[in-house]
Design a protein around this motif. Structure first.
Motif, mmCIF file in Angstrom:
data_model
loop_
_atom_site.group_PDB
_atom_site.id
_atom_site.type_symbol
_atom_site.label_atom_id
_atom_site.label_comp_id
_atom_site.label_asym_id
_atom_site.label_seq_id
_atom_site.Cartn_x
_atom_site.Cartn_y
_atom_site.Cartn_z
ATOM 1 N N PHE A 58 0.835 -1.159 0.049
ATOM 2 C CA PHE A 58 0.124 -0.180 -0.092
ATOM 3 C C PHE A 58 0.703 1.206 0.084
ATOM 4 C CE2 PHE A 58 -2.654 3.292 1.707
ATOM 5 C CZ PHE A 58 -3.874 3.154 0.925
ATOM 6 N N GLU A 59 1.970 1.242 0.831
ATOM 7 C CA GLU A 59 2.914 2.309 0.740
ATOM 8 C C GLU A 59 3.324 2.638 -0.743
ATOM 9 O OE1 GLU A 59 5.978 1.694 3.825
ATOM 10 O OE2 GLU A 59 4.455 1.830 5.353
ATOM 11 N N LEU A 60 3.813 1.502 -1.359
ATOM 12 C CA LEU A 60 4.336 1.692 -2.867
ATOM 13 C C LEU A 60 3.375 2.142 -3.610
ATOM 14 C CD1 LEU A 60 6.283 -1.528 -3.031
ATOM 15 C CD2 LEU A 60 7.380 0.573 -3.044
ATOM 16 N N ALA A 61 1.838 1.720 -3.333
ATOM 17 C CA ALA A 61 0.799 2.307 -4.223
ATOM 18 C C ALA A 61 0.721 3.970 -3.867
ATOM 19 C CB ALA A 61 -0.525 1.693 -3.751
ATOM 20 N N VAL A 62 0.821 4.373 -2.886
ATOM 21 C CA VAL A 62 0.798 5.725 -2.354
ATOM 22 C C VAL A 62 1.920 6.208 -3.221
ATOM 23 C CG1 VAL A 62 1.077 7.497 -0.539
ATOM 24 C CG2 VAL A 62 -0.302 5.431 -0.209
ATOM 25 N N TYR A 105 -6.365 -0.674 -4.922
ATOM 26 C CA TYR A 105 -6.378 -1.677 -6.269
ATOM 27 C C TYR A 105 -5.297 -1.852 -6.861
ATOM 28 C CZ TYR A 105 -11.497 -2.189 -6.222
ATOM 29 O OH TYR A 105 -12.732 -2.285 -5.679
ATOM 30 N N VAL A 106 -4.311 -0.662 -6.787
ATOM 31 C CA VAL A 106 -2.872 -0.832 -7.266
ATOM 32 C C VAL A 106 -2.215 -1.483 -6.387
ATOM 33 C CG1 VAL A 106 -1.009 0.680 -7.793
ATOM 34 C CG2 VAL A 106 -3.416 1.595 -8.390
ATOM 35 N N ALA A 107 -2.329 -1.184 -5.013
ATOM 36 C CA ALA A 107 -1.613 -2.194 -4.102
ATOM 37 C C ALA A 107 -1.935 -3.902 -4.374
ATOM 38 C CB ALA A 107 -2.105 -1.840 -2.518
ATOM 39 N N THR A 140 0.749 -8.692 -5.288
ATOM 40 C CA THR A 140 0.694 -10.027 -6.546
ATOM 41 C C THR A 140 2.283 -10.014 -7.051
ATOM 42 O OG1 THR A 140 -1.513 -9.738 -7.131
ATOM 43 C CG2 THR A 140 -0.199 -11.168 -8.331
ATOM 44 N N ALA A 141 2.641 -8.760 -7.404
ATOM 45 C CA ALA A 141 4.037 -8.994 -7.902
ATOM 46 C C ALA A 141 5.188 -9.581 -6.798
ATOM 47 C CB ALA A 141 4.689 -7.620 -8.581
#
Length: 236
Positions: A147-151, A172-174, A179-180
């Motif tokens: 989630f932090e990476l998505a932010v 959703y991006v997180a 998954t990756a």
């Protein structure tokens, strides 16, 4: 697949009386596009099949996703490496890898899938539409790093596109990022090098595969082989 997911979300939204709002001007602009006619027909089929009443707003939501799908198809006609969203995503991944060594830049599946997700997301933001993510709180607590990476990606995109991405969309991006990162855990790539020849290397390979099923053995080599490019061998 993305359109199917958003249709399911749309039907669930109607059944729970949690419909999104769009202004008359936004709807008027959407109705100028050919995609609106396709969205209307699809809405008719959905209303018949699921006994729901599709409002103009929901038709507008479907047409936005169809518009984004057309953008995706147009970019698919070209090399994906020429796609603007894909290139921005690659730039972000490269910066993240440089800071945290996450290995995202080399994951072409991740980059491609997330770039396809970002196109309709950006379209939704342009029309002021945010879809709720029922896993938001769970992702923030259990997948905090993702989630932090998505932010971080949201902030990166906001620098150029000035799109304020809400937490629900970031969740959703997180999911793509999580998954990756999980895929990286699914197997360690190694090469087996044995001083007694390839035969022994192959024997060790079968034993290791039995003991460690997730181990990805990319090469079996003897000590007499050219080992200068051993790192490249492991990455194949």
């Amino acid at each position: 697949r993305a359109l199917l997911i958003h249709i399911i979300i749309s039907i669930n939204r109607i059944r729970t009386n949690a419909q999104i709002e769009m202004t008359s001007e936004e709807l008027k602009e959407l109705k100028r596009n050919t995609e609106w006619k396709y969205a209307e027909y699809l809405a008719y089929l959905l209303s018949e099949a699921f006994n729901v009443s599709m409002t103009d707003t929901e038709i507008g939501f479907i047409s936005i996703n169809l518009l984004a799908a057309n953008i995706h198809n147009e970019s698919s006609d070209k090399n994906v490496n020429e796609d603007v969203i894909y290139l921005k995503l690659c730039q972000w991944a490269k910066e993240i890898d440089k800071k945290y060594n996450m290995g995202l830049y080399n994951d072409k599946i991740f980059l491609k899938n997330l770039s396809f997700h970002l196109k309709p997301m950006i379209k939704r933001i342009e029309y002021g539409i945010t879809i709720l993510n029922p896993w938001l709180n769970e992702l923030k607590s259990k997948e905090a790093r993702s989630f932090e990476l998505a932010v971080s990606l949201g902030e990166f995109l906001n620098k150029t596109d000035k799109n304020n991405i809400k937490e629900d969309e970031l969740a959703y991006v997180a999911m793509h990022i999580a998954t990756a990162l999980e895929r990286q855990k699914s197997g360690v790539k190694v090469a087996i090098v044995c001083p007694t020849g390839v035969g022994t290397s192959n024997f060790l390979k079968s034993r290791l595969k039995f003991k460690f099923p997730n181990l990805k053995i990319t090469r079996t080599l003897s000590i007499y082989d050219d080992l200068e490019n051993i790192e490249e061998s492991i990455l194949i």
